[in-house]
Motif scaffolding. Structure first.
Motif: not given
Length: 92
Positions: A10-11, A13, A83-85
């Motif tokens: 997770c980042t 923003k 943002n999730k990846e």
């Protein structure tokens, strides 16, 4: 033989903070939410007994709620703009 471990990166923003969580964290989080729901139902039942004048219900202790971490919120600034990846690590 390599083993694959999946994590969610997770980042934020807003502040740029980066954190990770895995399947164990999701399971633990879900369990704590269920436990809090049970405790809230127990407290509601106790409060409803007291409304009808049940004196012994006053001596039933209140169930405490656990602090549950929101996995969709930045732990630093509490922003929900993230943002999730999904990241896959290969471990020997």
């Amino acid at each position: 033989m390599t083993k694959k471990i999946k994590e969610t990166k997770c980042t934020c923003k807003a502040c740029g903070n980066v954190w990770y969580y895995g399947k164990e964290d999701v399971t633990k989080n879900f369990g704590e939410k269920l436990q809090n729901l049970g405790n809230e139902m127990s407290n509601t039942g106790k409060n409803m007994m007291c409304c009808t004048g049940c004196l012994p219900a006053l001596f039933i202790p209140e169930k405490n709620l656990k602090e549950v971490q929101d996995l969709d919120k930045c732990p630093k600034c509490s922003s929900k703009a993230i943002n999730k990846e999904e990241i896959v690590h290969e471990v020997d």
